[in-house]
Design a protein around this motif. Sequence first.
Motif, PDB file in Angstrom:
ATOM      1  N   ASN A  37     -52.117 -11.167 -25.957  1.00  0.00           N
ATOM      2  CA  ASN A  37     -51.322 -11.391 -27.154  1.00  0.00           C
ATOM      3  C   ASN A  37     -49.883 -11.794 -26.861  1.00  0.00           C
ATOM      4  OD1 ASN A  37     -52.800 -10.843 -29.826  1.00  0.00           O
ATOM      5  ND2 ASN A  37     -53.501  -9.144 -28.544  1.00  0.00           N
ATOM      6  N   LYS A  38     -49.427 -11.565 -25.625  1.00  0.00           N
ATOM      7  CA  LYS A  38     -48.100 -12.068 -25.246  1.00  0.00           C
ATOM      8  C   LYS A  38     -48.053 -13.595 -25.358  1.00  0.00           C
ATOM      9  CE  LYS A  38     -46.739  -8.404 -21.999  1.00  0.00           C
ATOM     10  NZ  LYS A  38     -46.428  -8.076 -20.576  1.00  0.00           N
ATOM     11  N   ARG A  39     -49.169 -14.242 -25.077  1.00  0.00           N
ATOM     12  CA  ARG A  39     -49.234 -15.706 -25.195  1.00  0.00           C
ATOM     13  C   ARG A  39     -49.026 -16.140 -26.646  1.00  0.00           C
ATOM     14  NH1 ARG A  39     -51.961 -18.386 -21.045  1.00  0.00           N
ATOM     15  NH2 ARG A  39     -52.957 -19.799 -22.542  1.00  0.00           N
ATOM     16  N   VAL A  40     -49.539 -15.333 -27.565  1.00  0.00           N
ATOM     17  CA  VAL A  40     -49.350 -15.619 -28.980  1.00  0.00           C
ATOM     18  C   VAL A  40     -47.880 -15.456 -29.358  1.00  0.00           C
ATOM     19  CG1 VAL A  40     -49.999 -14.963 -31.332  1.00  0.00           C
ATOM     20  CG2 VAL A  40     -51.706 -14.877 -29.500  1.00  0.00           C
ATOM     21  N   ALA A  41     -47.262 -14.379 -28.867  1.00  0.00           N
ATOM     22  CA  ALA A  41     -45.847 -14.147 -29.168  1.00  0.00           C
ATOM     23  C   ALA A  41     -44.993 -15.295 -28.643  1.00  0.00           C
ATOM     24  CB  ALA A  41     -45.401 -12.819 -28.557  1.00  0.00           C
ATOM     25  N   ARG A  42     -45.270 -15.753 -27.423  1.00  0.00           N
ATOM     26  CA  ARG A  42     -44.487 -16.870 -26.870  1.00  0.00           C
ATOM     27  C   ARG A  42     -44.731 -18.153 -27.658  1.00  0.00           C
ATOM     28  NH1 ARG A  42     -45.811 -14.234 -21.860  1.00  0.00           N
ATOM     29  NH2 ARG A  42     -47.584 -15.617 -21.496  1.00  0.00           N
ATOM     30  N   SER A  43     -45.950 -18.338 -28.125  1.00  0.00           N
ATOM     31  CA  SER A  43     -46.251 -19.519 -28.944  1.00  0.00           C
ATOM     32  C   SER A  43     -45.455 -19.493 -30.235  1.00  0.00           C
ATOM     33  CB  SER A  43     -47.754 -19.571 -29.268  1.00  0.00           C
ATOM     34  OG  SER A  43     -48.532 -19.705 -28.098  1.00  0.00           O
ATOM     35  N   LEU A  44     -45.423 -18.338 -30.889  1.00  0.00           N
ATOM     36  CA  LEU A  44     -44.701 -18.242 -32.152  1.00  0.00           C
ATOM     37  C   LEU A  44     -43.199 -18.406 -31.935  1.00  0.00           C
ATOM     38  CD1 LEU A  44     -44.515 -17.808 -35.137  1.00  0.00           C
ATOM     39  CD2 LEU A  44     -44.819 -15.346 -34.791  1.00  0.00           C
ATOM     40  N   ALA A  45     -42.670 -17.827 -30.868  1.00  0.00           N
ATOM     41  CA  ALA A  45     -41.246 -17.998 -30.565  1.00  0.00           C
ATOM     42  C   ALA A  45     -40.908 -19.472 -30.367  1.00  0.00           C
ATOM     43  CB  ALA A  45     -40.880 -17.188 -29.325  1.00  0.00           C
ATOM     44  N   THR A  46     -41.786 -20.180 -29.684  1.00  0.00           N
ATOM     45  CA  THR A  46     -41.568 -21.603 -29.432  1.00  0.00           C
ATOM     46  C   THR A  46     -41.621 -22.409 -30.729  1.00  0.00           C
ATOM     47  OG1 THR A  46     -42.560 -21.341 -27.236  1.00  0.00           O
ATOM     48  CG2 THR A  46     -42.402 -23.575 -28.107  1.00  0.00           C
ATOM     49  N   ILE A  47     -42.527 -22.048 -31.611  1.00  0.00           N
ATOM     50  CA  ILE A  47     -42.632 -22.730 -32.908  1.00  0.00           C
ATOM     51  C   ILE A  47     -41.351 -22.548 -33.707  1.00  0.00           C
ATOM     52  CG2 ILE A  47     -43.831 -22.676 -35.137  1.00  0.00           C
ATOM     53  CD1 ILE A  47     -46.375 -21.837 -33.501  1.00  0.00           C
TER      54      ILE A  47
END
Length: 715
Positions: A457-467
């Motif tokens: 889920n860290k990958r999801v958090a980084r994706s959302l931060a990037t968005i």
Amino acid sequence: MNVIAQTEVTRETYYGISSVEKVLFYFLAAVAILVFLFGVYARFARYAEGDDDPFPRVDDLASRVVAASKIVLTNEKQFNRDLYGGLMHAFIFWGFLSLFIATSILAFDEYAYGLVFDASFWHGDFYLAYQFMVDAMGLLFVVGLGMAMYRRYWVQNERLWGRHTSLEDTAFVWILFLLGLGGFALEGIRIYATGMPEFEVVSFVGYGLAMGLGALESMGMSESLATSMHWWAWWSHSLLAFFFIAWIPYAKPFHMLSSFANVVTRDEKTGKRLPGVPADLDATNAESIDDFTWKEILDQDACTKCGRCSSVCPAKASDRPLDPRNVILDLKSYRESLNAGGEERPIIADGGTSVIDAETMESCMACMACMDACPVEIEHLQSFTRLNRQLVDQGDVDSNMQDVFQNVMQNGNTFGDSPRNRADWADELEFDLVDARDEEVEYLWYVGDYPSYDERNKRVARSLATILEAADVSFGILFEDEKYDGNDIRRIGEEFLYLELAGHHVESFEACDFEKLICTDPHSYNTFENEYPEVDFAEFADDPMMPFEYDEYWNQRGEIEVLHWTQAVEELVQDGKLALSGTELDYTVTYHDPCHLGRYNDEYEAPRELIRATGCDLQEMPRNRADSFCCGGGGGGLWMDFDEEPKPSEERLREALEDTDAGAGVEKFVVACPMCMTMYEDGRKTGGFEEDIEIVDVAELLVEAIGERETAGLE
């Protein structure tokens, strides 16, 4: 009598009944009505003995009655997921209601209008219209009951049978069926006995039966014999009707009243918010049946045993020991046994002779599917939470959950990891995150436990931060001041730990300068949006055990907008702040509605709009939106081990690959919840789907669509 019936367009109400018999009829009717009224009074008097309900239930009563009448009259809940059941219930309901109205009209004509004006309006065109409608609606009534009997006894629909199925269920449907048939038989005999008046053809069912009797004249049928038969049929029908009226408050037919009362007193936010607990530590949750509120007792009486809640429960489908219907009815049966002088037992415990077993409640995923399916608005989750709180009070909690509680108490997160590491997930980003405690931001982003500590889920958090960074909006996080939101441990029954977390967070939010609060996890979104504003922090602020001093209600008027991240990003896309035009991801995907975003908060479209904006071909699973099937992680399921077959996550992945129109062509199973991500990644392994489908978050699709995977540290 025959001459009057044949020359005037009406009929004699008490055809063939003497004056003495009419007096006896009135006496029996009065007795039946008195027994009915006493039973109704006794039933509702019990509700007054229940605890006060924490939510307003009879405020704006007129509007509540109007709204409930709409729900009941349209049968809209009965049609939910079950066309056959909807038609069946609509036929029975409208038929019964029409026959009741018809009887009331007849009584008004004879005992009110007739006494006042010494006349009758029950003749001529009115009589003809009346007779036609009675036959039409009576036929629907009988057909509906026939459908019910076919489903119950011929098909033997599984959800209609269980340990609470009893003789009263059979008696209820058969008495109604015999009343319907008896009414038509009585009508047919009367029409034949009065010489088959031509105008009675409007009573098309009765007239048809009368013609059938005429065909038996060669076998000895005559008008005089029919007159005698009519007497027997009239009294049989009347006595059965009187018995049914008197019986209503004492058995299953009472649901005709209690169900309507239950719909009137429903809480529009039920489930998405839970009742609080008093600061008084002497208060009990479910030590005895007397701890239940009057509304929870009404829920028990409103249950019709239809089994709709059982048929959609993912715990029951996975062979966990939970059947939502049985929990409600077990409590009712126990309450009734005490009223009859039965022995007291523990309401809930780990094994033994308790009314409800601890493992039953541990099985609940708090997905609200049972409540969504219930046609009479039973609020299962209110009673279930009460039972869970009692388990916590008693210390009868699953050992895995005790570890979670300990982790949260000591470290502020369910993983037991150091709070200092909470923002380490952002280390691989190519930009720095803003500390919302130090700078003014537009969006305060509550990241959540799993996006902060779970590797997947860290990958999801980084994706959302990037968005959010790509949209060039101002956002920040709380770093180590962020703790677990408390939503699920509250549903497991740990109310005081939930209050500690809520108090900590509202103080943290108040110390920041921001416009909107956005959440990665629908569970966080639900509790911030619906539950934190309900907490009276002043009641607990002086408690030395509570680590906060905040003494007001937080966001009670909705000054702060709380959003799930998909709602916030959809707004950014619509405003043109996140460029997705011309984007084409060549994937065939399906989307799973998280319970806390969908059923809890009615948000179904924002994630779908974002998926479509990436260019993906979105294929819906048969169970979607409000009918979505839970991943199994809610209500503590994420942290507990169950002996279940199949796992809810495995069943859902099978549905995605076998039951969607694209079938095995579905490449990606898209989620919008960290808990769902965890459960489905596990189900993909245990179910043998690793080579068949990939689990991705909506954020991961978006970050790929905008070409920022490397920036998000996903390459």
